[in-house]
Motif scaffolding. Structure first.
Motif, mmCIF file in Angstrom:
data_model
loop_
_atom_site.group_PDB
_atom_site.id
_atom_site.type_symbol
_atom_site.label_atom_id
_atom_site.label_comp_id
_atom_site.label_asym_id
_atom_site.label_seq_id
_atom_site.Cartn_x
_atom_site.Cartn_y
_atom_site.Cartn_z
ATOM 1 N N ASN A 191 35.242 43.860 34.677
ATOM 2 C CA ASN A 191 34.414 45.063 34.850
ATOM 3 C C ASN A 191 35.170 46.329 34.464
ATOM 4 N N THR A 196 37.302 38.296 37.306
ATOM 5 C CA THR A 196 37.175 37.021 38.002
ATOM 6 C C THR A 196 37.262 35.915 36.973
ATOM 7 N N GLU A 289 25.712 42.064 34.435
ATOM 8 C CA GLU A 289 26.022 42.715 35.712
ATOM 9 C C GLU A 289 27.383 43.402 35.661
ATOM 10 N N ALA A 290 28.340 42.773 34.982
ATOM 11 C CA ALA A 290 29.667 43.381 34.866
ATOM 12 C C ALA A 290 29.633 44.623 33.983
ATOM 13 N N GLU A 293 26.695 47.195 35.829
ATOM 14 C CA GLU A 293 26.867 47.546 37.242
ATOM 15 C C GLU A 293 28.311 47.438 37.719
ATOM 16 N N GLN A 294 29.222 47.018 36.831
ATOM 17 C CA GLN A 294 30.624 46.780 37.199
ATOM 18 C C GLN A 294 30.743 45.772 38.346
ATOM 19 N N LYS A 295 29.791 44.842 38.416
ATOM 20 C CA LYS A 295 29.762 43.827 39.471
ATOM 21 C C LYS A 295 30.453 42.559 39.002
ATOM 22 N N LEU A 296 31.272 41.974 39.882
ATOM 23 C CA LEU A 296 31.978 40.746 39.567
ATOM 24 C C LEU A 296 31.588 39.644 40.551
ATOM 25 N N PRO A 297 31.546 38.389 40.091
ATOM 26 C CA PRO A 297 31.323 37.269 41.009
ATOM 27 C C PRO A 297 32.545 37.080 41.895
ATOM 28 N N ASP A 298 32.360 36.328 42.975
ATOM 29 C CA ASP A 298 33.434 36.190 43.960
ATOM 30 C C ASP A 298 34.486 35.158 43.588
#
Length: 383
Positions: A191, A196, A289-290, A293-298
């Motif tokens: 991101n 991840t 999403e990355a 939204e700068q979202k990363l999976p866990d």
């Protein structure tokens, strides 16, 4: 519940040497894919909302005029507003095209500056030295002795650009010391500040006389020690932050007795989509999403069994017969009558098995079956 129509789903443009894998992932994510690539294979046409064959070929690469024309026509055909352009392989050696894309569409991936820095040996390996990341000795000047060295083309992809120095006369590359070990790739999503790692795969070559390191295929999982996976994951995180890598990407290592040495970063979705994009979360969704939204999976993907994929190359020029039947485990299938030049891809084959060894064995069998079907004789050559 009724299925949504194309007009109800978002649309994206896909630009790549081959866009089929990205199109499949887009479908899984509930997005309309519109593909511009060099093949327009039969299955790519089937799964895409629109598909255009870009003028040119792999050897010459993309030109802006041909690419823009294909993307513009696809946008005009889109059943819903286009989010932007996702790109795959084909831009590493011409990142300026990404800037041209970004002038007209939202670029859903790493920008020109990021790709340029990652693919310039001076900036990339200079940064690795500052970050204390181990890598093979690399130089832009010819080493005193060519023995034990490879020459790589700037921005090259797919392994065909990797040569023994005596095979290369052009002056557009750099030199890297040969290190023993296995080729391992880490698929990750970044991101811009963190990453991840989604999984690891081992790759192998399909050598030919003037391209001894041509990409052959990949298999997962790899039986790496946890400590080594942790070290490689840490390296991916450092490089992601240093170069602001966003979206799906991969890190290529050579893994041997001394640990893992980083070879390069491929800052876009790559060939291993075929063996990793089978979990609950479509990989293209993670990519978007990355980026947006700068979202990363866990954590790593949770995938069952082993999976492998490989490219089937033409052993000699051939026109695809009308009677060729493509099994369910084939992808990137050419149409009847299409001519495939020697050493060019015919199709991709996939395999699932309980173990990585079993998946690779099945891949080898399936490559032989395809060559026999295409050429009408076992071994892949007419007699």
């Amino acid at each position: 519940m009724p299925k949504s129509s194309p007009a109800d789903r978002a649309s994206i443009l896909i630009a790549a040497i081959s866009g089929r894998a990205l199109a499949e992932s887009a479908r899984r994510a509930g997005i309309n894919p519109l593909v511009a690539d060099f093949f327009a294979d039969t299955d790519t046409r089937t799964i895409s909302q629109g598909c255009r064959k870009v003028a040119g070929n792999i050897k010459r690469g993309f030109t802006w005029a041909a690419l823009e024309r294909a993307l513009a026509k696809l946008e005009a055909e889109a059943p819903s507003p286009v989010l932007g352009v996702v790109y795959g392989a084909g831009f590493e050696d011409r990142p300026q095209l990404l800037a041209r894309i970004a002038e007209r569409w939202l670029l859903l991936g790493n920008d020109t500056a990021t790709v340029t820095r990652l693919k310039a040996p001076e900036s990339f390996f200079g940064a690795l030295k500052q970050l204390d990341i181990k890598h093979p000795r690399t130089t832009t000047s010819p080493p005193p002795s060519m023995t034990g060295w490879l020459r790589k083309r700037r921005g090259g992809a797919g392994g065909s650009h990797v040569k023994l120095p005596r095979q290369v006369a052009r002056d557009d590359g750099y030199y890297q010391e040969i290190m023993p070990g296995s080729a391992v790739s880490a698929l990750f999503v970044g991101n811009g500040t963190g990453a991840t790692v989604l999984g690891f795969s081992e790759q192998w070559t399909a050598p030919k006389r003037n391209a001894p390191f041509r990409y052959g295929g990949a298999v997962r999982p790899t039986m790496l020690p946890a400590a080594l996976e942790g070290m490689m994951t840490s390296i991916v995180g450092k490089v992601t932050a240093a170069f602001a890598v966003g979206g799906l990407a991969s890190a290529d290592f050579v893994v041997g007795d001394t640990g893992a040495l980083l070879l390069e970063i491929n800052p876009r979705p790559g060939a291993t989509l075929d063996i990793f994009d089978c979990g609950d979360m479509p990989l293209l969704q993670l990519h978007l999403e990355a980026i947006l939204e700068q979202k990363l999976p866990d954590a790593l993907l949770k995938l069952e069994d082993a999976a492998a994929s490989a490219i089937v190359y033409a052993s000699e020029a051939v026109s695809i017969g009308k009677d060729v039947i493509w099994p369910a485990w084939t992808m990137d299938m050419p149409g009847p009558g299409e001519r495939i030049d020697k050493d060019r891809p015919i199709c991709t084959v996939a395999a699932r098995a309980r173990t990585s060894e079993g998946a690779k064995k099945l891949i080898a069998e399936r490559i032989s079956l395809i060559l026999a079907a295409v050429y009408g004789h076992p071994g892949g050559k007419r007699q």
